[in-house]
Enzyme design. Structure first.
Site, PDB file in Angstrom:
ATOM      1  N   SER A  67      41.835  66.468  23.416  1.00 53.05           N
ATOM      2  CA  SER A  67      41.236  67.059  22.226  1.00 53.05           C
ATOM      3  C   SER A  67      40.623  68.420  22.558  1.00 53.05           C
ATOM      4  O   SER A  67      41.314  69.323  23.026  1.00 53.05           O
ATOM      5  CB  SER A  67      40.203  66.076  21.650  1.00 53.05           C
ATOM      6  OG  SER A  67      39.732  66.500  20.401  1.00 53.05           O
ATOM      7  N   HIS A  73      45.585  66.892  19.695  1.00 48.52           N
ATOM      8  CA  HIS A  73      45.722  66.325  18.352  1.00 48.52           C
ATOM      9  C   HIS A  73      44.965  67.202  17.369  1.00 48.52           C
ATOM     10  O   HIS A  73      44.301  68.167  17.749  1.00 48.52           O
ATOM     11  CB  HIS A  73      45.244  64.866  18.293  1.00 48.52           C
ATOM     12  CG  HIS A  73      43.781  64.670  18.565  1.00 48.52           C
ATOM     13  ND1 HIS A  73      43.180  63.435  18.648  1.00 48.52           N
ATOM     14  CD2 HIS A  73      42.766  65.561  18.771  1.00 48.52           C
ATOM     15  CE1 HIS A  73      41.895  63.562  18.894  1.00 48.52           C
ATOM     16  NE2 HIS A  73      41.615  64.844  18.966  1.00 48.52           N
TER      17      HIS A  73
END
Length: 217
Positions: free
Chosen positions: A121, A146
């Site tokens: 992330s 993501h």
């Protein structure tokens, strides 16, 4: 009053080896000897002297405050010498991560990034944001990208405001990630639609890092 040494002895006799340091939040101490005597540092302060900064754990305001402060300090010490940022993080707050990102781009020294363990992330975003040619990962590390996560409660108008903000952040992060990886924005958008895990070699092929390090150069 019980001394620190006595407390450690008590813990050592009643707990598994190494537990006492974890339980008390203690950090190893390094002692250096010179002509002027001995001087002790906690291990992270000693490594900071070598221009090594660690971002470990969740990316939050406290983490960002510590990393930003160290980057600014090292710039003031020597604006022409590289800084190394070691990352082992599952990600976290976008705003906290962007504070680190903007500081990395703002300061004069190049910031080299290295993934050890996991960069997911916002951790992966910061890994890719290091100076070009100076972004590394260790061979068994993992990288995950993501789209930003979020949630909202309250009136419909408030939820709409939050949704617009998340969409803005998604677009902004995709554009920046495209800039740092060399991928087009459309591919970034597709590849970050769900959790996308990569090996260090896959991350290199994608442009998130420049080299997988087996041994120190």
């Amino acid at each position: 009053m019980i001394t620190r040494a006595e407390l450690l002895d008590m813990l050592a006799s009643n707990a598994p080896q190494g537990f006492e340091a974890q339980a008390l939040g203690l950090v190893p101490i390094v002692v250096e000897t010179s002509g002027r005597g001995e001087r002790s540092y906690d291990i992270y302060s000693r490594l900071l002297k070598e221009r090594l900064v660690f971002m470990v754990g969740e990316v939050n305001d406290q983490t960002a405050n510590l990393v930003v402060a160290q980057l600014l300090f090292l710039e003031s010490e020597n604006p022409d010498k590289d800084i190394s940022l070691y990352i082992n993080s599952p990600g976290g707050s976008v705003s906290a991560g962007m504070a680190i990102y903007d500081t990395m781009q703002f300061i004069k020294p190049d910031v080299s990034t290295l993934c050890m363990g996991l960069a997911a992330s916002m951790g992966a975003f910061l890994l890719a944001s290091g100076a070009k040619g100076k972004r590394f990962a260790l061979p068994n590390s993992r990288v995950m990208i993501h789209q930003p996560l979020g949630g909202a409660r309250g009136q419909a108008s408030d939820i709409e405001i939050q949704a617009r903000e998340i969409l803005y952040l998604k677009e902004r992060l995709n554009n920046l990630l495209a800039q740092h990886t060399g991928q087009d924005v459309e591919r970034i958008a597709r590849d970050t639609d769900r959790d996308n895990f990569m090996s260090s070699e896959d991350a290199k092929a994608y442009g998130l890092i420049d080299q997988v390090l087996l041994k120190r150069p």
